[in-house]
Design an enzyme around this catalytic site. Structure first.
Site, short mmCIF file in Angstrom:
data_model
loop_
_atom_site.label_atom_id
_atom_site.label_comp_id
_atom_site.label_asym_id
_atom_site.label_seq_id
_atom_site.Cartn_x
_atom_site.Cartn_y
_atom_site.Cartn_z
N GLU A 428 32.60 9.85 39.38
CA GLU A 428 32.01 8.57 39.77
C GLU A 428 33.06 7.47 39.64
OE1 GLU A 428 28.84 7.52 37.20
OE2 GLU A 428 28.56 5.53 38.09
N ASP A 501 29.05 8.73 34.74
CA ASP A 501 28.84 7.93 33.54
C ASP A 501 27.47 8.24 32.94
OD1 ASP A 501 31.22 6.71 33.86
OD2 ASP A 501 30.43 4.91 34.84
N ASP A 503 25.11 6.41 32.20
CA ASP A 503 24.23 5.25 32.33
C ASP A 503 23.33 5.44 33.55
OD1 ASP A 503 25.86 4.93 34.48
OD2 ASP A 503 26.75 3.03 33.84
N ASP A 505 23.36 4.17 36.57
CA ASP A 505 24.04 4.45 37.85
C ASP A 505 24.55 5.88 37.90
OD1 ASP A 505 23.54 1.99 38.84
OD2 ASP A 505 25.52 1.14 38.35
#
Ligand code: 0RA
Length: 638
Positions: A428, A501, A503, A505
């Site tokens: 990413e 990641d 998180d 996203d």
């Protein structure tokens, strides 16, 4: 001889045989249940539940109660006929004891016509017994309750009659043995999902599930069977007609049931089962159903003038666009093939299913012309889109994108040309991509950075997909092609590793990527080529001591090991980009040091379902889902 009069256990020849059988199972559990991890544990649960389901198939059982107890044991109780307790003609012991210690009851007693064979299915409850710290069975039969307890598979006392009984049935309760099983904690969601599935597949049965660990309970009962299953699958999308089409027929000894409904999307979601077992890799029954669908809809379209005589007909892909279907067949002697035994091999079943579905579907369309019109309209539209996609693909091929001729510019490829040792990291963001490039072993590790949002393939046709830069780069790098032309022998990397990641996203991109593989390259997942990299959440340092923690619990454990907080620095990684190349390599990328999670078909299916709910057009289920899962959605853990 009545069971009460069976003599106390003596170490005669037959009991020695029993003990040898048990120790063989305990020595090599993997040979019987595949593995001793969470999957193997699930096999134990399945074995016991499937035995009760066999009683349902025999028409002898209407209710099953499954309980996970607070002591970690699991019980399954049914109101079937009860396992026979009468003396076994060959072994001269109660049949119940023989079933629990030696025999595969399903095959030796032929109590139901449809049974399972091959691979991990139907290994026999004695395998569960051998892998349990203890197992207790209670049978109600002949007005009595019978009881026997076993430890690590061996009876601790003869079968005893414990009192009177009303009705008949069997209850098996077992505690998996932690000395042979790596995992002994039952996963509530996995169990609940399978019980729900079984309640759809066996219309009318009531399955109660209780989990004493969190005091929850749920009842699964679906009088509408697989038609309700299809409605449930389509709950987040817009169905084109109501209710689903339901077909049921028998050909020879094979029983065939299909429920189907179209929605306004583009995907084919067909679930196929043989004797209640999910065949994720399809097989002859699925081939038969597809052939019938294509033939029947083409005949119908021509007869009614929707497709003109000289025009090319509708293809299989056309008639499956937006299809949600459940195919459930019962086969006398199923042969399960393939690495995961998830494909039906019986060649006779293809013709049986094709004939049954053709006849019943033609009849249905005769009687429901409005549904017929809707179906054909949808398929004709798909045919037009297919033509557009073909043109788009030709264009891309001319640009050299699909045949591996020109690899994408963003790809940092590896040196090795041996796919078996090559790995492709899908990373990413450009910045993490850069770090990964520095940290990789360029001999066998390739990096493809993906920036921004990946296209949601749930909402796109092939031609739209191919216009997306990320998707094109992905397809080209992987090398197998797309659509009808997919060829897994051209796979350029045997490990495709998603590195995102930790998180929201990251979770989103991961969900989109998993959906892409699930929908467009499912064999990459079923053959075990797709992985998720586990990046650490924390770096914990004290003096010259350093540790990485992948969960909050691990961080706390490290802190304890380090003797508390004093002089400790904790860094929380918010993204891959916060690590330097060496850190990323040593925590997440280097074989031996890293942890990779292999993505299963179920994982990917769940990602897909989540995506459908989050992105679907139907606002109400989405709102309800987000409210119910608000925490998990931000903390997506696949
Ligand atoms: C052998 C024969 C019969 C039933 C069963 C086994 C049986 C096994 C299990 C396992 C869990 N629940 C079960 N219920 C029944 C048929 C016995 C008869 O004809 O009475």
């Amino acid at each position: 001889m009545a069971p009460e009069s069976v003599q106390p256990l003596a170490y005669d020849a037959s009991s020695i045989q029993v003990l040898e059988g048990l120790s063989a199972v305990r020595k090599r559990p993997g040979m019987y249940i595949g593995s001793t991890d969470a999957r193997g544990l699930y096999q134990l649960f399945s074995e016991v539940v499937d035995n009760s389901i066999d009683e349902v198939l025999a028409g002898a059982c209407t209710q099953i109660d499954v309980t996970v107890h607070s002591d970690g044991s699991l019980s399954v109780r049914d109101n079937g006929r009860g396992i026979p307790v009468e003396e076994h003609p060959k072994y001269h012991r109660p049949t119940l004891e023989i079933v629990m210690t030696v025999l595969h009851a399903g095959s030796k007693f032929d109590r139901t016509a449809y049974k399972v064979s091959g691979g991990l299915h139907g290994v026999g409850v004695h395998v569960v017994n051998a892998l349990s710290e203890w197992l207790e069975v209670r049978v109600r039969r002949n007005g009595h309750t019978y009881f026997q307890r076993y430890e690590r598979g061996a009876p601790v006392a003869p079968l005893e009659t414990t009192g009177p009984a009303e009705g008949t049935g069997t209850e098996t309760r077992f505690k998996p043995d932690g000395t042979v099983m790596e995992t002994t904690v039952f996963d509530k969601e996995t169990i609940a999902r399978r019980l729900k599935e079984l309640s759809f597949l066996n219309a009318g049965v009531t399955i109660n599930f209780r989990d004493e660990r969190d005091h929850s309970s749920e009842t699964f009962h679906h009088a509408g069977g697989i038609a309700e299953f299809v409605e449930d699958m389509n709950r987040t999308v817009t169905a084109l007609f109501q209710p689903p089409i339901y077909l049921h027929a028998k050909r020879d000894t094979t029983d065939i049931e299909v429920a189907m409904q179209y929605n306004d999307g583009y995907n084919d979601t067909t679930l196929a089962f043989v004797n209640n077992i999910n065949t994720a890799d399809g097989g002859t029954h699925v081939v038969g159903m597809r052939a019938a669908l294509t033939r029947t809809l083409n005949d119908y379209a021509r007869q009614r003038g929707f497709v003109k005589g000289d025009k090319e007909g509708l293809t299989g892909e056309d008639v499956r666009e937006g299809l949600t279907a459940v195919l459930s067949v019962k086969v006398l002697e199923p042969q399960f093939e393939g690495q995961t035994k998830a494909r039906l091999g019986n060649s006779e079943v293809k013709g049986q299913v094709e004939s049954a579905v053709h006849d019943k579907l033609a009849e249905f369309l005769e009687e429901h012309p409005a549904v017929g019109q809707t179906l054909i309209g949808k398929a004709v539209q798909a045919a037009q889109a297919r033509e557009a996609a073909r043109k788009a693909r030709e264009l891309t091929r001319r640009k050299g994108l699909l045949d591996g001729g020109g690899l994408p510019g963003k790809l940092a490829d590896c040196h090795s040309r041996d796919p078996a040792e090559c790995e492709l990291f899908l990373v990413e963001g450009d910045s993490a991509g850069g770090t990964a490039k520095q940290g990789r072993d360029r001999e066998f590790q390739a990096i493809l950075p993906l920036r921004g949002k990946i296209l949601n393939v749930e909402k796109a046709r092939l031609d739209q997909m191919l216009q997306n830069e990320h998707i094109r780069a992905l397809i080209t790098a992987i090398g197998v092609g797309i659509g009808d032309e997919i060829d897994i022998s051209r796979l350029r990397y045997h490990k495709i590793i998603l590195m995102t990641d930790a998180d929201v996203d990251g979770a989103h991109i991961r969900t989109l990527l998993l959906t892409f593989f699930y929908r467009k390259m499912p064999m990459l997942i079923s053959e075990g080529h797709v992985y998720i990299a586990q990046a650490p959440l924390y770096r914990v340092a004290k003096g010259n001591r350093l540790a990485y923690a992948y969960t909050d619990e691990e961080r706390d454990r490290v802190l304890q090991e380090f003797g508390g907080m004093k002089g400790v620095t904790i860094q929380r990684y918010k993204g891959l980009g916060e690590m330097n190349a060496e850190q990323l390599a040593e925590t997440t990328m280097r074989p031996g040091a890293r942890t990779l999670l292999k993505v299963t078909v179920e994982d990917a299916g769940r990602a897909n379902e989540l995506l459908q709910t989050l992105m679907g057009e139907e606002v109400e289920p989405r709102r309800a889902y987000i409210q119910a899962h608000a925490v998990e959605v931000t903390n997506l853990d696949i």
